[in-house]
Design a protein around this motif. Structure first.
Motif, mmCIF file in Angstrom:
data_model
loop_
_atom_site.group_PDB
_atom_site.id
_atom_site.type_symbol
_atom_site.label_atom_id
_atom_site.label_comp_id
_atom_site.label_asym_id
_atom_site.label_seq_id
_atom_site.Cartn_x
_atom_site.Cartn_y
_atom_site.Cartn_z
ATOM 1 N N LYS A 1 42.873 43.846 42.062
ATOM 2 C CA LYS A 1 43.141 42.455 42.389
ATOM 3 C C LYS A 1 42.363 41.597 41.401
ATOM 4 C CE LYS A 1 42.942 39.104 46.081
ATOM 5 N NZ LYS A 1 42.516 38.814 47.436
ATOM 6 N N THR A 2 43.068 40.627 40.801
ATOM 7 C CA THR A 2 42.437 39.686 39.876
ATOM 8 C C THR A 2 42.632 38.280 40.404
ATOM 9 O OG1 THR A 2 44.420 39.449 38.531
ATOM 10 C CG2 THR A 2 42.896 41.204 37.899
ATOM 11 N N ASP A 3 42.083 37.297 39.705
ATOM 12 C CA ASP A 3 42.217 35.904 40.125
ATOM 13 C C ASP A 3 43.673 35.448 40.070
ATOM 14 O OD1 ASP A 3 39.501 35.778 40.449
ATOM 15 O OD2 ASP A 3 39.136 34.965 38.430
ATOM 16 N N SER A 4 44.439 35.999 39.143
ATOM 17 C CA SER A 4 45.827 35.558 38.978
ATOM 18 C C SER A 4 46.807 36.406 39.782
ATOM 19 C CB SER A 4 46.205 35.578 37.500
ATOM 20 O OG SER A 4 46.094 36.896 36.990
ATOM 21 N N GLY A 5 46.355 37.412 40.467
ATOM 22 C CA GLY A 5 47.246 38.238 41.269
ATOM 23 C C GLY A 5 46.841 39.701 41.188
ATOM 24 N N TYR A 6 47.831 40.563 41.324
ATOM 25 C CA TYR A 6 47.555 41.999 41.287
ATOM 26 C C TYR A 6 48.023 42.564 39.942
ATOM 27 C CZ TYR A 6 46.978 41.434 46.293
ATOM 28 O OH TYR A 6 46.545 41.027 47.521
ATOM 29 N N LYS A 7 47.284 43.553 39.490
ATOM 30 C CA LYS A 7 47.647 44.232 38.236
ATOM 31 C C LYS A 7 47.686 45.726 38.504
ATOM 32 C CE LYS A 7 46.679 40.643 35.361
ATOM 33 N NZ LYS A 7 47.241 40.038 34.302
ATOM 34 N N SER A 8 48.614 46.383 37.775
ATOM 35 C CA SER A 8 48.673 47.848 37.854
ATOM 36 C C SER A 8 48.272 48.415 36.490
ATOM 37 C CB SER A 8 50.067 48.334 38.247
ATOM 38 O OG SER A 8 50.976 48.131 37.201
ATOM 39 N N ILE A 9 47.490 49.447 36.550
ATOM 40 C CA ILE A 9 47.068 50.127 35.322
ATOM 41 C C ILE A 9 47.616 51.542 35.420
ATOM 42 C CG2 ILE A 9 45.123 50.884 33.944
ATOM 43 C CD1 ILE A 9 43.485 48.665 35.360
ATOM 44 N N ALA A 10 48.413 51.901 34.420
ATOM 45 C CA ALA A 10 49.008 53.236 34.432
ATOM 46 C C ALA A 10 48.889 53.839 33.039
ATOM 47 C CB ALA A 10 50.478 53.165 34.844
ATOM 48 N N LEU A 11 48.731 55.108 33.025
ATOM 49 C CA LEU A 11 48.692 55.828 31.752
ATOM 50 C C LEU A 11 50.134 56.112 31.358
ATOM 51 C CD1 LEU A 11 46.841 57.138 29.674
ATOM 52 C CD2 LEU A 11 46.939 59.227 31.009
ATOM 53 N N HIS A 12 50.539 55.480 30.301
ATOM 54 C CA HIS A 12 51.910 55.679 29.841
ATOM 55 C C HIS A 12 52.028 57.094 29.299
ATOM 56 C CE1 HIS A 12 55.581 55.100 27.478
ATOM 57 N NE2 HIS A 12 55.855 54.139 28.337
ATOM 58 N N GLU A 13 53.192 57.711 29.486
ATOM 59 C CA GLU A 13 53.368 59.102 29.081
ATOM 60 C C GLU A 13 53.085 59.311 27.594
ATOM 61 O OE1 GLU A 13 56.485 62.192 30.122
ATOM 62 O OE2 GLU A 13 56.962 60.502 31.426
ATOM 63 N N LYS A 14 53.434 58.333 26.781
ATOM 64 C CA LYS A 14 53.241 58.507 25.352
ATOM 65 C C LYS A 14 51.770 58.408 24.966
ATOM 66 C CE LYS A 14 57.773 57.302 23.739
ATOM 67 N NZ LYS A 14 58.600 56.446 22.957
ATOM 68 N N ASN A 15 50.941 57.868 25.830
ATOM 69 C CA ASN A 15 49.512 57.779 25.549
ATOM 70 C C ASN A 15 48.751 58.949 26.149
ATOM 71 O OD1 ASN A 15 49.866 55.417 24.171
ATOM 72 N ND2 ASN A 15 49.636 54.161 26.002
ATOM 73 N N ASN A 16 49.446 59.823 26.764
ATOM 74 C CA ASN A 16 48.846 60.985 27.380
ATOM 75 C C ASN A 16 48.243 61.867 26.283
ATOM 76 O OD1 ASN A 16 48.383 63.450 28.606
ATOM 77 N ND2 ASN A 16 50.127 63.224 29.987
ATOM 78 N N TYR A 17 47.022 62.342 26.499
ATOM 79 C CA TYR A 17 46.356 63.172 25.494
ATOM 80 C C TYR A 17 47.126 64.465 25.223
ATOM 81 C CZ TYR A 17 42.344 60.099 25.784
ATOM 82 O OH TYR A 17 41.527 59.012 25.742
ATOM 83 N N THR A 18 47.684 65.030 26.260
ATOM 84 C CA THR A 18 48.448 66.263 26.094
ATOM 85 C C THR A 18 49.671 66.005 25.220
ATOM 86 O OG1 THR A 18 47.748 66.942 28.286
ATOM 87 C CG2 THR A 18 49.578 68.152 27.319
ATOM 88 N N TYR A 19 50.361 64.902 25.543
ATOM 89 C CA TYR A 19 51.532 64.552 24.748
ATOM 90 C C TYR A 19 51.122 64.313 23.296
ATOM 91 C CZ TYR A 19 55.420 61.880 22.872
ATOM 92 O OH TYR A 19 56.437 61.442 22.089
ATOM 93 N N SER A 20 50.056 63.588 23.077
ATOM 94 C CA SER A 20 49.566 63.286 21.740
ATOM 95 C C SER A 20 49.198 64.559 21.002
ATOM 96 C CB SER A 20 48.365 62.361 21.827
ATOM 97 O OG SER A 20 47.842 62.104 20.552
ATOM 98 N N PHE A 21 48.524 65.473 21.699
ATOM 99 C CA PHE A 21 48.128 66.741 21.095
ATOM 100 C C PHE A 21 49.353 67.535 20.637
ATOM 101 C CE2 PHE A 21 47.181 71.294 21.704
ATOM 102 C CZ PHE A 21 46.199 71.433 20.742
ATOM 103 N N PHE A 22 50.332 67.674 21.528
ATOM 104 C CA PHE A 22 51.535 68.444 21.178
ATOM 105 C C PHE A 22 52.363 67.727 20.108
ATOM 106 C CE2 PHE A 22 50.822 70.585 25.331
ATOM 107 C CZ PHE A 22 50.653 71.855 24.806
#
Length: 190
Positions: free
Chosen positions: A40-61
């Motif tokens: 929860k922030t002052d301006s509302g709600y935010k979601s933080i998600a690890l995008h699949e392309k930023n996944n370390y496993t994906y990056s490694f492969f």
């Protein structure tokens, strides 16, 4: 930015934590890379998600795959270059052999290598040199034999025509001409 929390199906405890300013972790057991953290922030709600392309496993492969692709390209290029280098002398020798088969004995093959190809090209060049010498001997031999045949044949032909057409010849002249014909025939025979 989150427009509505309804899509996340939060429990009462998770909603209370979020309202108190604490982050809420929504774990996806089937795909950990799709887990979400809500804040929860002052301006509302935010979601933080690890995008699949930023996944370390994906990056490694991805890096391994990219390395493999470049390795295959570089390896293929290297093999083609080495094969071309190995085959080039053979193609030059093939071309020179075709020239020799057409009767051109002035062909020489150059090689700067220091291996079996060098020995092969040296032997090929010796062979063409010897063939050129043999061809020269053959043409001289044919010329000499031709000359050696023409002279006696011309003599025999001339005296035979004299014997046949000239009735005024004495017996001694006829015997002399016949003797010359016999001599020239023996020369031809020898």
């Amino acid at each position: 930015k989150v427009e509505s929390l309804d899509a996340y199906k939060l429990t009462a405890q998770q909603s209370e934590e979020l309202e108190n300013g604490n982050p809420v972790f929504l774990n996806n057991t089937l795909s950990p890379s799709k887990s979400i953290t809500l804040v929860k922030t002052d301006s509302g709600y935010k979601s933080i998600a690890l995008h699949e392309k930023n996944n370390y496993t994906y990056s490694f492969f991805f890096q391994i795959g990219l390395t493999l692709v470049f390795s295959v390209i570089i390896g293929t290029f290297s093999i083609v270059m080495m094969a071309h280098r190995a085959v080039r002398p053979v193609l030059e020798l093939k071309k020179a052999t075709q020239e020799v088969s057409r009767g051109n004995f002035d062909v020489t093959v150059r090689s700067s290598r220091n291996d079996e190809f060098q020995e092969l090209t040296d032997n090929f060049n010796k062979m063409t040199h010897e063939l050129k010498g043999i061809e020269h001997l053959r043409s001289n031999f044919i010329s000499d034999v031709s000359h050696e045949f023409k002279t006696p044949i011309a003599s025999i032909l001339g005296f035979a025509k004299l014997l046949k057409n000239d009735n005024t010849l004495s017996e001694q002249e006829k015997n002399e001409y016949l003797e010359i014909i016999i001599e020239e025939s023996e020369k031809l025979s020898n």
